[in-house]
Design an enzyme around this catalytic site. Structure first.
Site, mmCIF file in Angstrom:
data_model
loop_
_atom_site.group_PDB
_atom_site.id
_atom_site.type_symbol
_atom_site.label_atom_id
_atom_site.label_comp_id
_atom_site.label_asym_id
_atom_site.label_seq_id
_atom_site.Cartn_x
_atom_site.Cartn_y
_atom_site.Cartn_z
ATOM 1 N N CYS A 89 -22.007 127.299 27.625
ATOM 2 C CA CYS A 89 -22.106 126.106 28.474
ATOM 3 C C CYS A 89 -20.736 125.660 28.955
ATOM 4 C CB CYS A 89 -22.782 124.973 27.710
ATOM 5 S SG CYS A 89 -22.936 123.451 28.668
ATOM 6 N N PHE A 314 -45.968 111.694 5.782
ATOM 7 C CA PHE A 314 -45.171 111.630 7.014
ATOM 8 C C PHE A 314 -45.756 112.649 8.007
ATOM 9 C CE2 PHE A 314 -42.508 110.895 3.281
ATOM 10 C CZ PHE A 314 -42.001 109.628 3.528
ATOM 11 N N ASP A 383 -42.831 115.794 4.979
ATOM 12 C CA ASP A 383 -41.831 116.031 6.025
ATOM 13 C C ASP A 383 -41.227 114.691 6.412
ATOM 14 O OD1 ASP A 383 -40.286 116.932 8.111
ATOM 15 O OD2 ASP A 383 -41.956 117.417 9.441
ATOM 16 N N CYS A 409 -35.127 117.201 7.247
ATOM 17 C CA CYS A 409 -34.209 117.218 8.384
ATOM 18 C C CYS A 409 -32.825 116.716 7.985
ATOM 19 C CB CYS A 409 -34.766 116.371 9.532
ATOM 20 S SG CYS A 409 -34.966 114.623 9.137
#
Length: 453
Positions: A89, A314, A383, A409
């Site tokens: 990029c 979740f 999760d 996460c």
């Protein structure tokens, strides 16, 4: 490119001016959780250097000073790591959307694996009995959900559309984005031109994007009413580029379709014959290909049997719950967002899964009055958000469970919760591994399986 309408120096600008910015040579020994190189000054103080990789010798320039560490940027690479590659990029190094494009793709996931294992040992004081092979998928053009910031810069006579810069005060002037799905990533410049031509251009702070399998949607947040000409321009843009356009004049509940009248947003999970429908601001996993591999891995690790009753905490729209319901006696999903729970119920009916049940509950609060808490389960899948699941884990009757699969996460909260399960509740961390949900970023997604001793 940094853009600021106010020429007066900010506090951060003034503090930088007091720092000795003379470039200095340093050897990089590690990588931080956010993708910066780690080195030591002569004084022994740690310094985190953007654009530097472990094993490199670089010239760096200090940019900030903290109590326990300093911050710097790479000015010149004197001895490059064999893991260094040329970023694809042209905006890399300015845009804050990516932190690791200068590192070989295969090495990125191994670095993230190191972060996970280090967190498990340092924070949780646990070690996985087995390290799972990393889950990977397409490294480019994968991001199907996100938010572009928008800023009209009068001094430049243009409107900027993009992610925040590495300095989050500024909006990156993007022409393209290679991590976003091409239908959007290659049209950032066209989106900026569209907004720049609108009468309300100074009143549009952000554009969110989300993609199903068949429809790509843009949600325009606008702080002022849109006139007929602006609405017509949006509709014409939508038709030209095959977008569904939504408007958001206020809060989340104000989102409504502009064109077409009633778009359908959905993605399919073919392995389980499941289709999930969603709304444009709902949470869905960013990487569609990796999501399917993640579900398959989670269900394999859970090893649920046809007669099992499984709890999915979740659960969101039912991303795990509905595939689980194809294979077990009953799958029960619990989620704090009542709107997502309603969409999960709708998705269960849409997929004719009468053994998938959903409940709305704040999983960070006292759950003793919840009826689903008093029912027995054979296995648990969770999760949680970045904050983890410590509150709900301490309330669950874990004795009846045979296995727990934890999708995370944030490796630090997983490590904390793993420490609780292993060191206080007597579970074993049988396996753990990483999943590259966000290639070229420092974000670490992981999965762990616990079993009763």
């Amino acid at each position: 490119m940094c853009v600021c309408d106010n020429a007066r120096p900010t506090r951060a600008d003034r503090s930088v001016s007091r720092i000795d910015q003379t470039p200095f040579e340093v050897v990089v020994t590690g990588l931080t959780h956010d993708g910066r190189g780690v080195a030591r000054r002569e004084s022994g103080k740690a310094i985190f250097i953007s654009g530097a990789l472990p094993g490199e010798r670089v010239m760096a320039q200090q940019t900030a000073r903290q109590r326990s560490f300093d911050e710097a940027r790479t000015v010149e690479v004197l001895e490059a790591s064999p893991d260094r590659v040329t970023p694809r990029c042209p905006h890399f190094g300015v845009c804050g959307g990516c932190a690791l494009q200068h590192m070989d793709e295969a090495r990125q996931i191994h670095a993230k694996q190191g972060v996970l294992m280090e967190n498990l040992e340092r924070i949780g004081h646990v070690t996985a009995e087995a390290i799972l092979p990393p889950l990977t998928d397409a490294a480019w053009g994968y991001r199907r959900k996100g938010r572009f910031s928008v800023r009209r810069v009068e001094k430049k006579g243009k409107t900027l559309v993009g992610f925040r810069e590495q300095d989050p005060r500024f909006v990156a002037d993007l022409g393209e984005c290679h991590t976003v799905i091409p239908q959007i990533g290659m049209k950032v410049a066209a989106l900026a031109t569209l907004i720049d031509g609108m009468d309300a251009r100074s009143g549009i702070p952000q554009v969110e994007f989300i993609a199903g399998d068949d429809t790509v949607a843009l949600v325009f947040r606008h702080l002022v009413p849109l006139g007929d000409a602006d609405r017509a321009a949006l509709v014409e843009f939508a038709k030209e580029h095959a977008f569904a356009i939504y408007l958001q004049p206020g809060g989340i509940d104000s989102v409504h379709a502009l064109w077409p009248e009633a778009p359908t947003l959905a993605f399919r999970l073919p392995q389980w014959n499941v289709e999930l429908q969603f709304r444009p601001l709902d949470f869905i996993q960013v990487n569609a290909g990796l999501n399917q591999k993640m579900i398959a891995s989670a269900l394999s690790l859970l090893d649920a049997q046809p007669g099992d009753r499984v709890l999915d905490l979740f659960c969101g729209l039912g991303n795990f719950t509905l595939p689980l319901a194809r294979t077990v006696r009953e799958a029960v999903g619990v989620e704090g967002d009542a709107g997502l729970v309603q969409r999960a119920l709708d998705n269960a009916r849409h997929n004719q899964l009468d053994n998938a049940h959903f409940h709305a509950a704040d999983l960070a609060q006292d759950l003793r009055a919840q009826p689903w808490m008093r029912e027995g389960f054979d296995r648990l899948l969770l999760d949680p958000p970045r904050s983890g699941a410590d509150v709900v884990l301490k309330q669950l009757p874990l004795k009846g469970l045979q296995r727990i699969v934890y999708v995370s996460c944030h490796p630090a909260s997983l490590a904390r919760d793993a420490g609780y399960l292993v060191n206080e509740r007597g579970w074993k961390l049988r396996a753990a591994g990483v999943m590259d949900m966000f290639p070229h970023t420092a974000h670490v997604e992981s999965i762990a399986m616990f079993e009763r001793d």
